[in-house]
Design an enzyme around this catalytic site. Structure first.
Site, PDB file in Angstrom:
ATOM      1  N   ASP A  47      84.655 -32.587  31.389  1.00 49.51           N
ATOM      2  CA  ASP A  47      83.427 -33.067  31.439  1.00 49.51           C
ATOM      3  C   ASP A  47      82.574 -33.016  30.316  1.00 49.51           C
ATOM      4  O   ASP A  47      82.190 -31.744  30.192  1.00 49.51           O
ATOM      5  CB  ASP A  47      82.801 -32.472  32.717  1.00 49.51           C
ATOM      6  CG  ASP A  47      81.641 -33.133  33.247  1.00 49.51           C
ATOM      7  OD1 ASP A  47      81.372 -34.096  34.181  1.00 49.51           O
ATOM      8  OD2 ASP A  47      80.500 -32.599  32.563  1.00 49.51           O
ATOM      9  N   TYR A  52      75.204 -33.386  25.486  1.00 54.67           N
ATOM     10  CA  TYR A  52      75.724 -31.945  25.190  1.00 54.67           C
ATOM     11  C   TYR A  52      75.929 -31.696  23.595  1.00 54.67           C
ATOM     12  O   TYR A  52      76.022 -30.630  23.162  1.00 54.67           O
ATOM     13  CB  TYR A  52      77.091 -31.974  25.951  1.00 54.67           C
ATOM     14  CG  TYR A  52      77.035 -31.652  27.414  1.00 54.67           C
ATOM     15  CD1 TYR A  52      75.634 -31.852  28.122  1.00 54.67           C
ATOM     16  CD2 TYR A  52      78.104 -31.908  28.248  1.00 54.67           C
ATOM     17  CE1 TYR A  52      75.712 -31.798  29.535  1.00 54.67           C
ATOM     18  CE2 TYR A  52      78.117 -31.720  29.499  1.00 54.67           C
ATOM     19  CZ  TYR A  52      76.785 -31.820  30.163  1.00 54.67           C
ATOM     20  OH  TYR A  52      76.844 -31.545  31.397  1.00 54.67           O
ATOM     21  N   LYS A  77      78.415 -38.896  29.887  1.00 54.86           N
ATOM     22  CA  LYS A  77      77.233 -39.422  30.503  1.00 54.86           C
ATOM     23  C   LYS A  77      76.133 -39.893  29.695  1.00 54.86           C
ATOM     24  O   LYS A  77      76.135 -39.567  28.426  1.00 54.86           O
ATOM     25  CB  LYS A  77      76.768 -38.157  31.284  1.00 54.86           C
ATOM     26  CG  LYS A  77      77.414 -37.246  32.038  1.00 54.86           C
ATOM     27  CD  LYS A  77      77.079 -36.088  32.721  1.00 54.86           C
ATOM     28  CE  LYS A  77      77.807 -35.065  33.321  1.00 54.86           C
ATOM     29  NZ  LYS A  77      78.559 -34.355  32.407  1.00 54.86           N
ATOM     30  N   HIS A 108      73.127 -39.709  33.605  1.00 55.99           N
ATOM     31  CA  HIS A 108      73.001 -38.202  33.636  1.00 55.99           C
ATOM     32  C   HIS A 108      72.000 -37.954  34.597  1.00 55.99           C
ATOM     33  O   HIS A 108      71.764 -37.021  35.360  1.00 55.99           O
ATOM     34  CB  HIS A 108      72.770 -37.771  32.184  1.00 55.99           C
ATOM     35  CG  HIS A 108      73.094 -36.552  31.940  1.00 55.99           C
ATOM     36  ND1 HIS A 108      73.697 -35.820  30.799  1.00 55.99           N
ATOM     37  CD2 HIS A 108      73.077 -35.294  32.995  1.00 55.99           C
ATOM     38  CE1 HIS A 108      73.880 -34.657  30.855  1.00 55.99           C
ATOM     39  NE2 HIS A 108      73.638 -34.166  32.083  1.00 55.99           N
TER      40      HIS A 108
END
Length: 262
Positions: A47, A52, A77, A108
């Site tokens: 994930d 990120y 996402k 997200h």
């Protein structure tokens, strides 16, 4: 693999492993090393997210693992700030990850007012174009999920939300279950007092750790878990939650909720 990880079907042929490896706040070389270690330990569900900033490292780890793409489940996402730039954002993710498609793409967070529906329509277009295999959301309440279903007739297959004993909300779980939305939980240990005597007693009774008890509790509620760690021993420990089961009394105790910080 030490334990066969169960999966839930999101769509025909699209099976989401119920234990995944989360990568939030893991960047740079650590993201690569951690993802490689997780794949070596037996994880097949990774994930990540545009926000990120680690998709490139994750992609390198996926390639270097030597695993077949068909054996991997990749989630990324779409940042809410990228509403209106869905295709460009996804193409950047695919390039960074080094894949032709992702298995699951999530919005997200709900975008700014009025943008959620057009964003969802664009996400569905990417699914229909074959760039993603399944479409979902993250951090959506029931009302927002219902809006998407009502306006498009398409239900998000997953809703990824923060979940811990302190945040346990049976009604929300019932709402999602009745709509056939799989709940994924993140930040499982946040706000959970890991030294609470009740949790310690449950863990000792099974010969496991309190974090393992919390993760197992989520699985008992059919919540997909995506714990993160940069330590191989902890990665293996998180997979080992499949090796024991909680009693209904233990589940009820944890359902009662815990507050405070660990």
């Amino acid at each position: 693999m030490a334990h066969e990880i169960p999966a839930v079907e999101l769509a025909p042929g699209v099976n989401l492993p119920t234990i995944g490896f989360g990568t939030w706040q893991i960047t740079g070389g650590s993201a690569y090393e951690s993802a490689r270690a997780a794949l070596d330990a037996g994880y097949r569900h990774i994930d990540t997210a545009t926000m990120y900033g680690n998709e490139e490292e994750i992609g390198r780890a996926l390639r270097d693992s030597g695993l077949d793409r068909d054996d991997l489940f990749i989630t990324t996402k779409l940042p809410p700030s990228h509403a209106g730039r869905e295709r460009q954002t996804l193409e950047a993710s695919l390039k960074a990850l080094g894949v032709d498609f992702v298995d699951l793409w999530l919005i997200h967070w709900p975008p700014a007012r009025g943008k959620s529906l057009p964003t969802w329509i664009s996400v569905l277009e990417q699914r229909d174009a074959g760039r993603i295999r399944a479409a979902g959301v993250s951090n959506y309440d029931t009302g927002l999920v219902d809006e998407l279903i009502k306006e498009t007739g398409e239900t998000p297959v997953v809703n990824q939300v923060a979940w811990s004993p302190a945040q346990h909300d049976p009604r929300f779980l019932d709402d999602m279950r009745s709509r056939r939305v799989i709940v994924e939980g993140y930040s499982s240990l946040k706000n959970t007092p890991l030294g609470d005597p009740r949790l310690v007693a449950i863990a000792e009774g099974h010969g496991v750790t309190v974090p393992q008890v919390i993760l197992r509790w989520q699985l008992h509620h059919d919540i997909v878990i995506i714990p993160k760690s940069t330590h191989v021993s902890r990665m293996r420990e998180n997979l080992a939650v499949l090796s024991f089961e909680l009693t209904s009394e233990e589940i009820a105790t944890i359902d009662g909720g815990f507050t405070g910080n660990s």
